[in-house]
Write a protein that holds these residues in place. Structure first.
Motif, mmCIF file in Angstrom:
data_model
loop_
_atom_site.group_PDB
_atom_site.id
_atom_site.type_symbol
_atom_site.label_atom_id
_atom_site.label_comp_id
_atom_site.label_asym_id
_atom_site.label_seq_id
_atom_site.Cartn_x
_atom_site.Cartn_y
_atom_site.Cartn_z
ATOM 1 N N HIS A 199 1.291 -1.763 0.041
ATOM 2 C CA HIS A 199 0.566 -0.001 -0.472
ATOM 3 C C HIS A 199 0.724 1.162 -0.517
ATOM 4 C CE1 HIS A 199 -3.734 -1.614 0.196
ATOM 5 N NE2 HIS A 199 -3.667 -2.282 1.449
ATOM 6 N N GLU A 201 2.468 3.579 -2.210
ATOM 7 C CA GLU A 201 2.413 4.203 -3.545
ATOM 8 C C GLU A 201 4.713 4.884 -3.777
ATOM 9 O OE1 GLU A 201 1.857 5.913 -0.755
ATOM 10 O OE2 GLU A 201 1.482 7.781 -1.575
ATOM 11 N N ARG B 317 -11.358 2.547 0.511
ATOM 12 C CA ARG B 317 -10.584 3.360 0.428
ATOM 13 C C ARG B 317 -10.787 4.148 1.842
ATOM 14 N NH1 ARG B 317 -5.040 5.073 -0.023
ATOM 15 N NH2 ARG B 317 -6.437 5.621 2.353
ATOM 16 N N GLN B 318 -9.532 4.540 2.639
ATOM 17 C CA GLN B 318 -10.086 5.171 4.040
ATOM 18 C C GLN B 318 -9.621 6.236 3.678
ATOM 19 O OE1 GLN B 318 -7.007 5.460 6.340
ATOM 20 N NE2 GLN B 318 -8.454 5.743 7.910
ATOM 21 N N SER B 320 -8.525 9.193 6.108
ATOM 22 C CA SER B 320 -8.417 9.797 8.007
ATOM 23 C C SER B 320 -8.619 10.963 7.550
ATOM 24 C CB SER B 320 -7.111 9.253 8.514
ATOM 25 O OG SER B 320 -6.886 9.757 9.676
ATOM 26 N N ALA B 350 -5.489 1.324 -2.255
ATOM 27 C CA ALA B 350 -4.284 2.965 -2.527
ATOM 28 C C ALA B 350 -5.054 3.192 -2.976
ATOM 29 C CB ALA B 350 -3.142 1.888 -3.585
ATOM 30 N N GLY C 133 -0.264 12.634 -1.275
ATOM 31 C CA GLY C 133 -0.837 13.017 -0.140
ATOM 32 C C GLY C 133 -1.264 14.276 -0.320
ATOM 33 N N PRO C 134 -2.755 15.088 0.264
ATOM 34 C CA PRO C 134 -2.423 14.407 2.304
ATOM 35 C C PRO C 134 -3.341 13.466 2.204
ATOM 36 C CG PRO C 134 -4.337 15.904 1.318
ATOM 37 C CD PRO C 134 -3.221 15.683 0.268
ATOM 38 N N ILE C 135 -4.044 12.081 1.285
ATOM 39 C CA ILE C 135 -4.696 10.991 1.192
ATOM 40 C C ILE C 135 -3.284 10.282 0.552
ATOM 41 C CG2 ILE C 135 -6.355 9.808 1.169
ATOM 42 C CD1 ILE C 135 -8.125 11.768 0.618
ATOM 43 N N HIS C 136 -3.244 9.282 1.883
ATOM 44 C CA HIS C 136 -2.048 8.413 1.959
ATOM 45 C C HIS C 136 -2.315 6.553 0.877
ATOM 46 C CE1 HIS C 136 1.034 10.722 3.304
ATOM 47 N NE2 HIS C 136 0.653 10.849 3.369
ATOM 48 N N ALA C 137 -1.718 6.349 0.162
ATOM 49 C CA ALA C 137 -2.255 4.860 -0.210
ATOM 50 C C ALA C 137 -2.929 3.584 0.972
ATOM 51 C CB ALA C 137 -1.393 4.194 -0.986
ATOM 52 N N GLY C 138 -1.623 3.930 2.259
ATOM 53 C CA GLY C 138 -2.353 3.152 2.823
ATOM 54 C C GLY C 138 -3.003 3.596 3.965
ATOM 55 N N VAL C 139 -3.752 2.387 5.030
ATOM 56 C CA VAL C 139 -4.906 3.506 6.082
ATOM 57 C C VAL C 139 -3.314 4.153 6.660
ATOM 58 C CG1 VAL C 139 -6.475 2.548 7.305
ATOM 59 C CG2 VAL C 139 -6.230 1.491 5.907
ATOM 60 N N ILE C 140 -3.067 5.798 6.328
ATOM 61 C CA ILE C 140 -2.664 5.915 7.633
ATOM 62 C C ILE C 140 -3.480 7.082 8.166
ATOM 63 C CG2 ILE C 140 -0.723 4.697 7.585
ATOM 64 C CD1 ILE C 140 0.401 6.675 5.244
ATOM 65 N N GLU C 141 -2.785 8.009 8.795
ATOM 66 C CA GLU C 141 -3.385 9.593 8.584
ATOM 67 C C GLU C 141 -2.420 10.299 7.731
ATOM 68 O OE1 GLU C 141 -3.101 11.005 12.631
ATOM 69 O OE2 GLU C 141 -1.580 9.075 12.717
ATOM 70 N N PRO C 142 -3.451 11.812 7.498
ATOM 71 C CA PRO C 142 -3.310 12.243 6.181
ATOM 72 C C PRO C 142 -1.762 13.651 6.509
ATOM 73 C CG PRO C 142 -5.297 13.318 7.883
ATOM 74 C CD PRO C 142 -4.859 12.772 8.430
ATOM 75 N N GLN C 164 -4.748 17.028 10.348
ATOM 76 C CA GLN C 164 -5.559 16.667 11.276
ATOM 77 C C GLN C 164 -5.526 18.070 12.270
ATOM 78 O OE1 GLN C 164 -6.421 13.402 10.548
ATOM 79 N NE2 GLN C 164 -4.778 11.930 12.115
ATOM 80 N N PRO C 468 9.254 4.628 2.285
ATOM 81 C CA PRO C 468 8.191 4.596 3.214
ATOM 82 C C PRO C 468 7.938 3.787 4.643
ATOM 83 C CG PRO C 468 7.504 3.857 0.841
ATOM 84 C CD PRO C 468 9.145 4.832 1.473
ATOM 85 N N LYS C 472 8.187 4.307 8.688
ATOM 86 C CA LYS C 472 7.944 3.422 9.144
ATOM 87 C C LYS C 472 8.323 3.118 10.644
ATOM 88 C CE LYS C 472 3.395 2.208 8.460
ATOM 89 N NZ LYS C 472 3.678 1.940 7.592
ATOM 90 N N CYS C 479 -1.450 13.540 14.400
ATOM 91 C CA CYS C 479 -2.444 14.350 15.491
ATOM 92 C C CYS C 479 -1.484 14.578 16.696
ATOM 93 C CB CYS C 479 -3.228 13.592 15.284
ATOM 94 S SG CYS C 479 -3.482 11.380 16.266
#
Lengths: 305, 439, 483
Positions: A199, A201, B317-318, B320, B350, C133-142, C164, C468, C472, C479
């Motif tokens: 996930h 990019e 698509r999530q 946040s 993604a 971004g702000p929206i990324h490919a994974g389930v993470i914050e912006p 945030q 990435p 990580k 936030c």
């Protein structure tokens, strides 16, 4: 004719099953139940029901590219030896047509990625193009050597190596399998070259190029990608199926090899980390070296004694 | 390779086999059960988000907050320059209304109620004159009556879907008994642009027997505070539980609740049941009459198109939007080996282009509002919107912040509300699963 | 007297805080060589008072002073150009109060008005820009990241946050006790932020809570550290596409957070801590369960880490990726785990007096790369496991104490500060009350606030595809920074 129909059915259905098997293998290693092996079909059906969204910045190239990509892969598939070792169309030097038709499709996937104007799609395109330039010569060296060895210029020559060249042929087959397997990992975008489940990019290669495709377009591209990967498995399988087997044996054998290869790909993906982007090239050059070794062996076999 | 086999041997498969009846530790604070016959009901102020109410029932407002403010402009235009076209959104069509309309054969999911100049003008011309109205037994409408439209639309007593107007468009007529002993009628027409436009409005004095004329088939009218108090003042009580104004109703709005357990007492117990999601915002309000079993059975009402399209495969698509990362962590946990959401074909992807819906977490800050809307627009149709967590549903602990912009949630239809702070993976997986499979 | 010296969790009257000039501050900062941990303004009639808090890590003391800006003073000479550690603090101060730090090398928005800002640009034939971004490919914050690259190589990464921003500090001044809001400052450091918040309010109320409650808070804090560290190790493995690592660490983390659920009814310990103490007891049986669980977790983590550190494909991804040197980390004022991985040994559990912890600084070769951060996490898990076991032992001695005590009213005109070592690093909460005993200013500093720039430094000259992984390995909070 009958075998051709069976082969066509295999060509259209087995690739998705193969992806399903890879996912199932990964799930097994991770201790999950994992998706059903038919999940790729469900995903495809869902995509077929969806509309496509096009960004305002894209041109018609972006809209026609998925169809071209898919049809070029199907066209290329016609030259690949299937379960019986015979391609649908057997013409001299079919492997050159195969490679260039695939290249034509790839060209469209590259320009459609560039067409979106997104910076990472461009990045993905440059990575993909870079890998392809290394794969192509290796493929020609390997296939050219086979043609020289078997003295047959059609793509059905792969099945002739086994049983005709003795122990020396076994060595060549082993090297060819390594070469083709690495090509499979590259063209199929699997770990350690690319991570299809990622996930992120910035690290994607194939995935990033299709970030903007949606609906039917995306469905065609994923189907095409599965078929493309299947074609390389089919090449490996036809190396291992000796000529002259009745189709009643060769078809199950072919499917069995495809299944085993899918499990191997899944296992490789489960047991190693992905390479660093710069390190991937070293890995790809391994394939060029094995291809050159095949050439050396073949040359030695022809002119050596 | 060898190591992996060893690890595999060491680590047995740990996925939850039966996700629908997965066991939950008893300490988990899930679905609340209320009983105010115990006298220890805590003070409302102990609740950090105002989810706990002891008194009148909360009303969920899907009404455009600027409605009253901008109404005068429309009325002025209708009186002075009737040829001008201007629209004013009243609010979103609630899921309950949409489901009911569906039974009558038309689809109004995602529609918006609106008022335009011509509707106002029509109402004035047809029903605003004393000399025409009084003979008909009606009362001429005034400017103030337009302010009551949202009230009628969202807590009507009766509804009629059968009408058609002169040009053949579907009309909906809402009827409501008001506190001043009048009956209001609002007529809407369904236009092609995903809107229900107010066509006309008229009222007359209530002359019939109120007990028989109130047909209480709307779930909202049994929860709307306005109706309950109004009825108890003017009519004989229709619903037994609102006998007299002294009787207070204990309720918890799961859309706001953080499940912190501050209010835990004999009257309020938190069970370890985790299936607390619903497709309707109103249902999230738990009263003493709600039992967990009933709730689980009725809370999620799916639609045929959704089941047809997504029952085997759903990509989400999530987004946040100013959350605290708690819900994001739990959404990530949904895909781990324990919960293994992927096996049902539900995955996070993604790109919004690859998705079939968006999952919103967080109260939506000003800075994220545009990105959220962009993302939603990038998702190809058909698509769904899921709100995960108290913040997304109601603003949660951040509801009083001045830095929020929740316009998006008012504009677009919401399919699924998943309560929790943060949501539990089992709540999420079960909710999505029963929404896409209809089971 | 230019500074008033206090300890952690100490309350002082506002009139005790000295007033100095910016020039004095500059010289004292140079001389004292202490770390800046607080630098925030507060409206005082028409004037603005800037509070400065420095931490002396060797002695465990806090130095507090203030600078007054009258309403006609709208600028001052920036401190950042001399001491880079001030860079974000000054941006924040400028954004909130409009007092401009002149000659600030890079005065960009921190939380607001991102769209009006033109990003740093590099010119050159081969330089290309990648914006994410702000929206990324994974389930993470912006968050928005902008890379200046040549091919695959990153020259410069600019990070833009603030998506945030939801006004937490403002909301915290509105109510006397809002632990649920404090928990939502940063959802992965629930215990850390809530402990800091509770402590600062308790300090302002002059309440001292029971030892039992103190110990339970610390146990929860360490469990949180263990859980998140394991989760992060799994996430690092996942980013390298090393499947066994991702799945096994993921499953192991679940054990820890489910134990947290058994203690407090929430997987992240929400609702456990309230002002005045804690809401849930750790009884004998749960205590045994925790010890059993930790032994099992430690075993699995040991095994998995060993396998991963033997795998050439994993090692080659982690070693010498995303290196931040000790000098860089010190200069930008990095804190917490990320700073320790670069060899800056600051840990407020050790540096500030705490009668319940018996910890020592870990010894390991800190190189500042992804490998160091991975390995440090492993060491910290082991350290925390021991700490929890110790704390559980002491807890038995305090069995008869109350969980919660009544709290009094907030003392008017006071200032209090509380530092807690969350898993990411020191969490600083400061509160100021007005003459009516209401909170008039609340300030939070999450460790991410200091550390985001470390990520920029880490990816310089690395491949963009390693970003990435670097990200990580820090796992910074969006936030917590944006508030």
């Amino acid at each position: 004719m009958k075998t051709a129909v069976i082969n066509l059915i295999i060509l259209l259905i087995v690739p998705f099953l193969m992806i399903g098997v890879i996912k199932k293998t990964k799930a097994f290693w991770a201790g999950r139940k994992g998706v059903s092996v038919f999940q790729p079909f469900y995903d495809f059906i869902r995509l077929m029901k969806k509309e496509a969204v096009y960004s305002e910045t894209t041109s018609p190239v972006f809209q026609i590219a998925p169809v071209i990509i898919f049809s070029s892969i199907i066209f290329a598939a016609l030259f690949v030896p299937m379960s019986t070792g015979e391609p649908f169309i057997n013409i001299p030097f079919g492997f050159i047509i195969f490679s260039y038709v695939l290249g034509f499709g790839k060209f469209f996937s590259l320009i459609s990625a560039l067409d979106t104007g997104s910076s990472f799609e461009g990045m993905g395109a440059s990575r993909e193009a870079c890998f392809s330039t290394i794969v192509e010569p290796a493929f020609f060296i390997a296939m050219g050597s086979v043609a020289a060895l078997t003295k047959i210029d059609g793509f059905d020559n792969l099945k002739m190596i086994m049983g005709n060249s003795g122990t020396y042929g076994v060595l060549i087959i082993a090297l060819l399998i390594i070469t083709l397997f690495i090509m499979l990992l590259i063209e199929g975008c699997r770990v350690p070259v690319d991570d299809p489940a990622t996930h992120l990019e910035l690290t994607m290669i194939h995935e990033v190029m299709i970030l903007d495709n949606s609906g039917v377009d995306l469905g065609l591209i994923t189907w095409g990608a599965a078929i493309k990967m299947f074609l390389f498995e089919a090449l490996i399988a036809s190396l291992l199926i000796p000529a002259g087997l009745p189709s009643l044996i060769s078809i199950p054998l072919f499917l069995g090899i495809i299944f085993i290869l899918a499990v191997v790909v899944g296992t490789v993906e489960s047991t190693m980390a992905r390479f660093r982007m710069t390190h991937v090239f070293e890995f790809i050059f391994t394939m060029s070296i094995t291809a050159l070794l095949v050439l050396t062996l073949v040359t030695y076999g022809i002119y050596g004694n | 390779m060898f190591d992996t086999i060893k690890l595999k041997y060491h680590q047995k498969s740990k996925y939850i086999k039966d996700i629908k009846n997965a066991p939950m530790r008893e300490q988990f604070r899930g679905f609340p059960v209320l009983d105010s016959s115990f006298d220890d009901v805590p003070d409302e102020t102990c609740c950090p988000t105002g989810a706990l109410k002891y008194g009148s029932l909360p009303v969920i407002s899907e009404v455009n907050p600027d409605y009253i403010k901008n109404l005068r402009i429309i009325i002025d235009k209708a009186k002075n320059n009737p040829n001008e076209r201007q629209k004013l959104a009243i609010g979103k069509v609630s899921n309950d209304l949409a489901l009911k309309a569906k039974e009558h054969g038309f689809d109004i999911f995602g529609y918006i109620h609106d008022l335009d100049v011509s509707g106002v003008r029509h109402a004035y011309l047809e029903h605003g004159m004393e000399k025409t109205e009084i003979p008909r037994g009606q009362i001429p409408i005034t400017d103030d009556d337009f302010e009551k439209i949202p009230d009628v639309l969202y807590s009507y007593d009766e509804i009629d879907f059968s009408g058609k107007n002169k040009t053949g468009l579907d009309t909906i007529t809402y009827k409501k008994h008001m506190s001043d002993n009048t009956i209001f009628y609002v007529e809407e027409i369904r236009t092609g642009k995903q809107t229900l436009t107010i066509n006309t409005l008229y009222k007359h004095k209530n002359t019939g027997n109120p007990r028989t004329s109130v047909k209480n088939d709307n779930p909202l009218s049994s929860t709307g505070s306005i109706i309950i108090s109004d009825l108890s003042k003017n009519f004989n009580p229709v619903v037994s539980k609102c006998e007299g104004t002294a009787k207070k109703i204990l309720s918890i709005d799961m859309g706001k609740c953080t499940f912190c357990g501050n209010c835990k007492c004999k009257a309020i117990q938190f069970t370890n049941k985790y299936k607390s999601a619903s497709t309707s915002r109103e249902k999230l309000i738990i009263t003493e009459n709600t039992t967990a079993e009933d709730y689980e059975k009725t809370a999620i009402q799916s639609r045929k198109e959704i089941i047809k399209a997504f029952s085997k495969s759903l990509k989400l698509r999530q987004v946040s939007a100013a959350g605290c990362n708690g819900c994001e962590m739990e959404l990530n946990a949904c895909s781990n080996c324990n919960f293994d959401m992927g096996r049902f074909g539900i995955d996070f992807v993604a790109s919004p282009r690859h998705a079939d819906g968006i999952v919103v977490t967080g109260p939506v800050s000003e800075n994220m509002a545009w990105a959220l809307e962009d993302c939603y627009k990038s998702v190809p149709n058909p698509k769904i919107v899921i709100l995960a967590g108290a913040c997304a549903i109601s603003g949660g602990v951040f509801q009083n912040s001045s830095k929020l912009n929740r316009e998006f949630l008012e504009k677009y239809p919401i399919d699924l509300y998943i309560p929790g702070c943060p949501i539990h993976p089992l709540t999420f997986i079960n909710a999505v699963l029963s929404y896409i499979t209809g089971k | 007297m230019n500074w008033i010296i206090i300890e952690n969790n100490e309350k002082i009257n506002l009139s005790q805080i000295p007033e100095i000039t910016i020039e004095r501050l500059r010289e004292d900062y140079k001389e004292l060589k202490h770390r800046v941990i607080g630098f925030f303004g507060k409206n005082e009639n028409e004037n603005i008072r800037l509070y400065v808090i420095l931490a002396d890590d060797n002695e465990g003391k806090l130095y507090i002073s203030s600078v007054l800006f009258r309403d006609n003073e709208k600028s001052y000479d920036s401190l950042t150009k001399d001491f880079p550690a001030f860079h974000n603090f000054e941006r924040e101060f400028y954004e909130e109060f409009g007092i401009e730090p002149l000659n600030h090398p890079w005065l960009k928005p921190l939380r607001q008005n991102q769209d009006k800002y033109s990003f740093f640009e590099m010119k050159g034939e081969d330089v290309h820009e990648v914006a994410v971004g702000p929206i990324h490919a994974g389930v993470i914050e912006p968050g928005h990241f902008r890379f200046m690259c040549q091919g695959e190589k990153v020259y410069e990464l600019e990070i833009m946050l603030g998506y945030q921003h939801r006004g937490v500090e403002e909301l915290l001044t509105k109510s006397k006790a809002n632990n649920r809001l404090a928990e939502s400052v940063c959802g992965d450091t629930v215990i850390g932020h809530n402990t800091a918040y509770s402590q600062v309010i308790e300090t302002l109320c002059g309440t001292s809570i029971t030892d039992k409650a103190q110990i339970i808070r610390r146990i929860a804090l360490e469990l949180e550290r263990i859980a998140i560290h394991i989760g992060d190790m799994g996430a690092i493995a996942g980013d390298m596409a090393y499947l066994p690592g991702a799945s096994i660490f993921g499953v192991t983390r679940t054990l820890v957070i489910n134990t947290m659920l058994e203690i407090s009814g929430s997987r992240f310990g929400r609702g456990l801590i309230d002002i005045g103490g804690v809401n849930f007891d750790i009884k004998e049986e749960i205590s045994d369960k925790i010890i059993k669980m930790l032994t099992e977790v430690e075993k699995t983590v040991d095994k998995m880490t060993k396998v991963m550190l033997k795998k050439p494909s994993c090692l080659s991804r982690m070693e010498r990726t995303g290196t931040v040197t000790k000098e860089q980390a010190q200069a930008i004022g990095a804190v917490g785990m990320a700073a320790r991985s670069s060899g800056v040994m600051i840990d407020s559990r050790i540096d500030f007096k705490d009668k319940f912890y018996k910890l020592e600084n870990l010894r390991f070769s800190a190189l500042g790369d992804v490998y160091s951060r991975f390995y440090l996490r492993y060491l910290e898990i082991k350290q925390s496991v021991e700490a929890v076991k110790d704390l559980l032992k002491i807890l038995k001695e305090h069995n008869n104490e109350d969980l919660k005590v009544e709290i009094g009213d907030l003392t008017p005109n006071s200032f209090a500060i509380s530092i807690t070592e969350g898993w990411r690093g020191e969490i600083v909460h400061c509160a100021i009350t007005d003459e009516n005993g209401k909170i008039s200013r609340y300030k939070i500093k999450d460790p991410s606030f200091n550390n985001w720039y470390m990520l920029s430094l880490a990816v310089r000259n690395n491949g963009i595809s390693d970003f990435p992984l670097c990200n990580k390995s820090f796992n910074l909070s969006y936030c917590g920074n944006d508030l």
